[in-house]
Design an enzyme around this catalytic site. Structure first.
Site: not given
Length: 354
Positions: A55, A238
């Protein structure tokens, strides 16, 4: 075949549309015009060094200045504080330069309100008026008892004497019974310079909520607006990230499942809107709130499950799972190409020679 030897044609996420498509709000997408900008090709960077990254929040430095990536923390290091990586050669070589903060600086509000947090996920970095805003996720797997936290500081570089983060508390929360999950922050400013927080993971999808400067906290009366959803049973969506370009807001999201090595199914999807709160339509005019999305990047060969993306100075940063290394996760960076107003990415992940 090794990644060094792969030379694939880039994945162009939108084909030219030969006629005006009437869509919500009267916006025409994909219209060919004689003054349209020429298409550009994506340019991946051959990375070396410390690449174990989940991420990534990518910040591309100005010429001669370092680049930074802040990423999901490691449970047994500084109580899971976000990890900081730095590059001094234009994003080619990366060095891990420490956690964002030490164990003695761990945000106590998290420990007092969310049980079982082992590490902080999916950070976001935003600069405003000389201050850096570090947003991060506090949660546990499979739960929406979650919060997005904020810390502020004057520099991203742990080697700078002025380095340090001041924790400001929770920005937005969710709990069991809510229809959304308050993790995976992404922040963009609208045309008036007002910040908006995009967030969400599974549950009913991606939401946007207005913030205000200089606090970086929610604006008075802020209420979340749904902007993207898969509309299926699991709603595997997401990691929202929004970037403004030429009067359009582009919403990048990750579809599928992360964190499962070679079984990961992440892909990067995109839609765009003239308004920061949507509707975000894909290249075929489908609303992302109703399952729309145009593929930017998906698994290809040994590059498995790309996602968790961010964009800085036209560069796409993301992680993937390396099929040539038993599914180990690693960082990738490429300069996006553009075609007919849509981002273009390539599955090629070059490795440095030698």
């Amino acid at each position: 075949m090794s990644r060094a030897g792969r030379r694939r044609r880039p994945v162009v996420v939108a084909l030219a549309v030969l006629c005006v498509a009437a869509v919500a709000g009267g916006i025409a997408l994909g219209v060919l015009r004689p003054w349209a900008e020429p298409a550009t090709e994506p340019r991946p960077i051959a990375l070396d060094g410390d690449l174990a990254t989940h991420d990534p929040a990518l910040v591309v430095g100005a010429a001669g200045e370092p680049w930074f990536v802040y990423s999901t923390g490691v449970p047994n290091k500084a109580l899971g504080a976000p990890v900081v990586n730095r590059s001094d050669d234009g994003g080619a070589t990366w060095e891990q330069v420490g956690p964002a903060w030490g164990s003695d600086e761990d945000p106590q509000w998290v420990r007092e309100s969310i049980e079982g947090v082992e590490h902080y996920w999916a950070p976001e970095l935003v600069e405003h008026d000389g201050t850096w805003y570090l947003y991060f996720s506090a949660s546990t797997f499979g739960s929406n008892t979650s919060a997005i936290g904020l810390a502020t500081g004057s520099t991203l570089d742990p080697a700078d004497p002025d380095y340090g983060w001041t924790h400001r508390g929770a920005v937005w929360r969710s709990q069991a019974g809510d229809t959304y999950n308050a993790i995976d922050p992404g922040v963009v400013e609208d045309a008036d310079g007002n910040p908006w927080l995009f967030f969400g993971s599974f549950w009913d999808g991606i939401h946007a909520v207005p913030l205000e400067w200089p606090s970086g906290m929610p604006a008075d009366g802020a209420e979340p607006v749904l902007v993207a959803s898969r509309g299926d049973g699991e709603n595997q969506i997401e990691a929202p990230y929004v970037v403004e370009r030429d009067g359009w807001y582009y919403l990048f999201v990750s579809w599928g499942k992360c964190c499962s090595g070679v079984s990961s199914t992440y892909s990067i999807q995109v839609g765009r809107s003239r308004d920061v709160t949507g509707p975000y339509l894909d290249a075929e005019g489908r609303d992302m709130a109703d399952g729309g999305g145009t593929e930017v990047l998906a698994s290809d060969g040994s590059m498995i499950g790309p996602g968790g993306q961010s964009v800085s100075q036209g560069h796409l940063g993301y992680h993937f799972y390396d099929g040539d290394a038993a599914g180990a996760f690693r960082l990738a960076v490429q300069e996006l190409g553009w075609s007919d107003g849509w981002p273009v990415a390539t599955p090629e992940v070059p490795v440095p020679p030698g």
